[in-house]
Design a protein around this motif. Structure first.
Motif, short mmCIF file in Angstrom:
data_model
loop_
_atom_site.label_atom_id
_atom_site.label_comp_id
_atom_site.label_asym_id
_atom_site.label_seq_id
_atom_site.Cartn_x
_atom_site.Cartn_y
_atom_site.Cartn_z
N ALA A 92 5.67 3.94 -4.78
CA ALA A 92 5.55 3.03 -3.25
C ALA A 92 5.88 4.54 -2.35
N GLY A 93 7.35 5.15 -2.61
CA GLY A 93 7.28 6.21 -1.78
C GLY A 93 6.43 7.26 -1.60
N PHE A 94 5.80 7.36 -3.06
CA PHE A 94 4.77 8.12 -3.19
C PHE A 94 3.77 7.47 -1.65
N PHE A 95 3.42 6.48 -1.80
CA PHE A 95 2.29 6.37 -0.53
C PHE A 95 2.74 6.00 0.65
N LEU A 96 4.19 5.32 1.26
CA LEU A 96 4.88 5.19 2.50
C LEU A 96 4.58 7.09 3.09
N HIS A 97 4.98 7.91 2.09
CA HIS A 97 5.00 9.30 2.62
C HIS A 97 4.02 10.51 2.69
N HIS A 98 2.93 9.92 2.33
CA HIS A 98 1.56 10.83 1.99
C HIS A 98 1.17 10.72 3.88
N GLN A 99 1.27 11.44 4.70
CA GLN A 99 0.39 11.09 5.67
C GLN A 99 -1.31 11.14 5.52
N ARG A 100 -1.36 11.66 4.25
CA ARG A 100 -3.43 11.31 4.62
C ARG A 100 -3.95 10.49 4.03
N ILE A 101 -2.57 9.62 2.67
CA ILE A 101 -3.75 8.10 2.25
C ILE A 101 -2.76 7.73 3.51
N ILE A 102 -2.05 7.51 4.40
CA ILE A 102 -1.94 6.54 5.72
C ILE A 102 -2.76 6.40 6.85
N ASN A 103 -2.61 7.63 6.75
CA ASN A 103 -4.40 7.62 8.10
C ASN A 103 -5.35 7.36 7.93
N ASN A 104 -5.32 7.45 5.98
CA ASN A 104 -7.59 6.90 5.72
C ASN A 104 -6.92 4.80 5.91
N LEU A 105 -5.74 5.00 4.65
CA LEU A 105 -5.69 3.27 5.42
C LEU A 105 -5.30 2.97 6.58
N GLU A 106 -4.54 3.60 7.62
CA GLU A 106 -4.52 2.80 8.74
C GLU A 106 -6.78 2.99 9.70
N LYS A 107 -7.31 4.03 8.88
CA LYS A 107 -8.06 4.03 9.21
C LYS A 107 -9.16 2.92 8.92
N ASN A 108 -9.29 2.42 8.01
CA ASN A 108 -10.09 1.76 7.14
C ASN A 108 -9.73 0.45 7.69
N ILE A 109 -8.41 0.13 7.97
CA ILE A 109 -7.59 -1.42 8.43
C ILE A 109 -8.29 -1.28 9.83
N ARG A 110 -8.32 -0.59 10.98
CA ARG A 110 -8.89 -0.49 12.30
C ARG A 110 -10.71 -0.60 11.87
N PHE A 111 -10.86 -0.10 11.18
CA PHE A 111 -11.90 -0.20 11.12
C PHE A 111 -12.63 -1.64 10.08
N SER A 112 -11.70 -2.34 9.46
CA SER A 112 -12.54 -3.69 9.35
C SER A 112 -12.04 -4.91 10.12
N TYR A 113 -10.92 -4.69 11.18
CA TYR A 113 -10.81 -5.54 12.49
C TYR A 113 -11.52 -5.07 13.30
N PHE A 114 -11.77 -4.28 13.91
CA PHE A 114 -13.00 -3.83 15.21
C PHE A 114 -14.71 -4.87 14.05
N GLN A 115 -14.75 -4.66 13.01
CA GLN A 115 -16.10 -4.94 11.85
C GLN A 115 -15.85 -7.53 12.11
N PHE A 116 -14.28 -7.19 11.52
CA PHE A 116 -14.16 -9.28 11.68
C PHE A 116 -14.53 -9.69 13.03
N LYS A 117 -13.90 -8.40 13.90
CA LYS A 117 -13.49 -9.13 15.30
C LYS A 117 -16.07 -9.45 15.86
N LYS A 118 -16.84 -8.19 15.54
CA LYS A 118 -17.69 -8.46 15.95
C LYS A 118 -18.55 -9.23 15.53
N LEU A 119 -18.09 -9.50 14.31
CA LEU A 119 -19.03 -10.85 13.54
C LEU A 119 -17.82 -12.12 13.88
N LYS A 120 -17.50 -12.32 14.45
CA LYS A 120 -16.58 -12.92 14.74
C LYS A 120 -17.12 -13.43 16.29
N LYS A 121 -17.70 -12.98 17.20
CA LYS A 121 -18.59 -12.83 18.46
C LYS A 121 -19.40 -13.50 17.94
#
Length: 121
Positions: A92-121
């Protein structure tokens, strides 16, 4: 690493204590002394305090009931649980402090959120 090593040494310490088959009053005094040592050490050096935390937990489990537990099973379970918990914490410490993993995860979450928002419309 300190937690695993401290637990291993603590198991050896409690094994030596229980080798002498102490009576209940001796175990109560030992628990009191261990608690004092832990309170003194935990703020200064956690790895050193774990050496005394392990015997305290095993002695508390042993004196809490009238039925005698198989102490070897308690010690083995304590060591295995500590190793598993420490490895999970390391991962858990490795994943929380590894910046590249955090950036990719954040990008994927944002992408999924916007995809979900488009489907809802």
């Amino acid at each position: 690493m300190h937690r695993i090593l401290g637990t291993f040494i603590g198991i050896g310490l409690v094994w030596l204590m229980l080798l002498f088959n102490p009576d209940k009053i001796t175990m109560i005094i030992t628990i009191t002394v261990l608690q004092f040592i832990i309170e003194f050490l935990v703020v200064r050096n956690y790895g050193l305090a774990v050496i005394f935390i392990t015997p305290l937990t095993i002695l508390l489990a042993e004196t809490a009931s009238d039925a005698h537990h198989n102490v070897e099973i308690l010690m083995q379970a304590r060591l295995i649980d500590t190793i598993i918990g420490s490895l999970l914490g390391l991962a858990a410490g490795f994943f929380l402090h590894h910046q590249r993993i955090i950036n990719n995860l954040e990008k994927n979450i944002r992408f999924s959120y916007f995809q979900f928002k488009k489907l809802k419309k």
